[in-house]
Design a protein around this motif. Structure first.
Motif, PDB file in Angstrom:
ATOM      1  N   ALA A 251      -9.742 -34.596  10.693  1.00 34.73           N
ATOM      2  CA  ALA A 251      -9.167 -36.279   9.929  1.00 34.73           C
ATOM      3  C   ALA A 251      -8.470 -37.412  10.251  1.00 34.73           C
ATOM      4  CB  ALA A 251      -8.012 -35.432   9.747  1.00 34.73           C
ATOM      5  N   TYR A 252      -8.837 -38.461  10.501  1.00 31.14           N
ATOM      6  CA  TYR A 252      -8.663 -39.329  11.154  1.00 31.14           C
ATOM      7  C   TYR A 252      -7.916 -40.402  10.161  1.00 31.14           C
ATOM      8  CZ  TYR A 252     -10.028 -43.588  13.456  1.00 31.14           C
ATOM      9  OH  TYR A 252     -10.186 -44.806  14.656  1.00 31.14           O
ATOM     10  N   ARG A 253      -6.835 -40.588  11.064  1.00 31.66           N
ATOM     11  CA  ARG A 253      -5.755 -40.916  10.158  1.00 31.66           C
ATOM     12  C   ARG A 253      -5.813 -42.706  10.413  1.00 31.66           C
ATOM     13  NH1 ARG A 253      -3.725 -36.925   8.347  1.00 31.66           N
ATOM     14  NH2 ARG A 253      -2.779 -35.055   9.074  1.00 31.66           N
ATOM     15  N   PHE A 254      -5.793 -43.594   9.074  1.00 30.18           N
ATOM     16  CA  PHE A 254      -5.580 -45.146   8.824  1.00 30.18           C
ATOM     17  C   PHE A 254      -4.898 -45.397   7.969  1.00 30.18           C
ATOM     18  CE2 PHE A 254      -9.889 -44.216   7.277  1.00 30.18           C
ATOM     19  CZ  PHE A 254     -10.084 -44.784   6.617  1.00 30.18           C
ATOM     20  N   GLU A 255      -5.094 -46.822   8.143  1.00 30.90           N
ATOM     21  CA  GLU A 255      -4.670 -47.174   6.830  1.00 30.90           C
ATOM     22  C   GLU A 255      -5.137 -48.353   6.078  1.00 30.90           C
ATOM     23  OE1 GLU A 255      -0.493 -48.999   6.129  1.00 30.90           O
ATOM     24  OE2 GLU A 255       0.368 -48.138   8.539  1.00 30.90           O
TER      25      GLU A 255
ATOM     26  N   GLN B 166      -6.643 -51.356   8.429  1.00 32.38           N
ATOM     27  CA  GLN B 166      -6.988 -51.299   9.520  1.00 32.38           C
ATOM     28  C   GLN B 166      -8.673 -51.300  10.234  1.00 32.38           C
ATOM     29  OE1 GLN B 166      -4.510 -48.142  10.874  1.00 32.38           O
ATOM     30  NE2 GLN B 166      -3.280 -48.946  12.695  1.00 32.38           N
TER      31      GLN B 166
ATOM     32  N   PRO C 129      -8.326 -43.604   3.542  1.00 37.56           N
ATOM     33  CA  PRO C 129      -8.133 -43.052   3.940  1.00 37.56           C
ATOM     34  C   PRO C 129      -8.580 -41.770   3.243  1.00 37.56           C
ATOM     35  CG  PRO C 129      -6.478 -44.465   3.666  1.00 37.56           C
ATOM     36  CD  PRO C 129      -7.047 -45.291   2.678  1.00 37.56           C
ATOM     37  N   HIS C 130      -8.679 -41.342   2.504  1.00 31.66           N
ATOM     38  CA  HIS C 130      -9.188 -40.082   1.292  1.00 31.66           C
ATOM     39  C   HIS C 130     -10.286 -39.966   1.879  1.00 31.66           C
ATOM     40  CE1 HIS C 130     -10.271 -42.976  -1.786  1.00 31.66           C
ATOM     41  NE2 HIS C 130     -10.770 -42.160  -1.780  1.00 31.66           N
TER      42      HIS C 130
ATOM     43  N   LYS D 293     -13.496 -38.934   3.632  1.00 33.10           N
ATOM     44  CA  LYS D 293     -13.860 -37.654   4.409  1.00 33.10           C
ATOM     45  C   LYS D 293     -14.419 -38.593   6.008  1.00 33.10           C
ATOM     46  CE  LYS D 293     -15.926 -33.755   5.899  1.00 33.10           C
ATOM     47  NZ  LYS D 293     -16.895 -32.148   5.554  1.00 33.10           N
TER      48      LYS D 293
ATOM     49  N   THR E 174      -3.402 -55.178   6.703  1.00 33.70           N
ATOM     50  CA  THR E 174      -3.095 -53.536   5.782  1.00 33.70           C
ATOM     51  C   THR E 174      -2.530 -54.783   4.347  1.00 33.70           C
ATOM     52  OG1 THR E 174      -0.872 -53.539   6.079  1.00 33.70           O
ATOM     53  CG2 THR E 174      -2.730 -52.255   6.807  1.00 33.70           C
TER      54      THR E 174
ATOM     55  N   SER F 218      -8.241 -47.317  -2.114  1.00 32.61           N
ATOM     56  CA  SER F 218      -7.444 -46.528  -1.782  1.00 32.61           C
ATOM     57  C   SER F 218      -6.667 -47.106  -3.193  1.00 32.61           C
ATOM     58  CB  SER F 218      -6.310 -47.386  -0.954  1.00 32.61           C
ATOM     59  OG  SER F 218      -5.554 -46.217  -1.015  1.00 32.61           O
TER      60      SER F 218
END
Length: 177
Positions: free
Chosen positions: A33-37, A40, A63-64, A66, A104, A132
């Protein structure tokens, strides 16, 4: 000399799409997982025998997704892109563990019309927004209350690396023009 593993992931290029001689798209596997908005950026780096080179690139992915996708332009006298350009699928890069940036989509101010202007690789954060929102739209998590008006320019039409994808989205949804 690999940078500290506390701050960086080792990532591999899993896909490459050349747009022109000096424009290409890469996808890398962050290994989890690499969480971002959307909007970014992430910092990619390449280790050479002389030193470590890194640069920030806007994330094209949503973000969804892979994998992380980047749209890159070769800057011949640059520090990073001349070293990154020849990297093949399977090539190893570094990725800072923490994404940055506040470019964002503003969904809280009450303003619902968003004019997005870009040239060539500058479209990357806007593609992230569109992917997104499209994903949320299909999952009934976004009602279309925000309208995106995207204008992109380039010297040559082949430099519009996401034209077909954006046109496909615009044909499907009422909130992207």
């Amino acid at each position: 000399m690999f940078p500290s593993e506390n701050q960086y992931y080792r990532v591999r290029i899993i896909e490459r799409r050349d747009i022109s001689d000096d424009l290409w798209v890469i996808r890398v596997d962050p290994g989890g997982a690499y969480r971002f908005e959307p909007g970014q950026y992430a910092t990619l780096g390449i280790v050479t025998p002389e030193k470590y080179h890194e640069r920030a690139y806007s994330i094209v992915s949503a973000p969804h997704e892979k994998f992380l996708e980047f749209f890159i332009e070769l800057v011949p006298q640059g520090d990073v892109t001349p070293r990154l350009h020849p990297c093949p699928v399977g090539g190893e890069l570094t990725l800072r563990k923490v994404p940055k940036g506040r470019f964002t989509l503003d969904t809280t101010s009450g303003r619902t019309n968003h004019l997005l202007l870009a040239t060539v690789t500058g479209v990357a954060p806007f593609v992230s927004y569109a992917r997104s929102l499209h994903h949320q739209w299909k999952g009934a998590q976004f009602a279309g209350e925000h309208k995106l008006f995207l204008l992109e320019g380039a010297s040559r039409s082949r430099e519009l690396g996401y034209r077909e994808e954006l046109e496909r989205f615009a044909a499907e949804v009422p909130w992207l023009t």
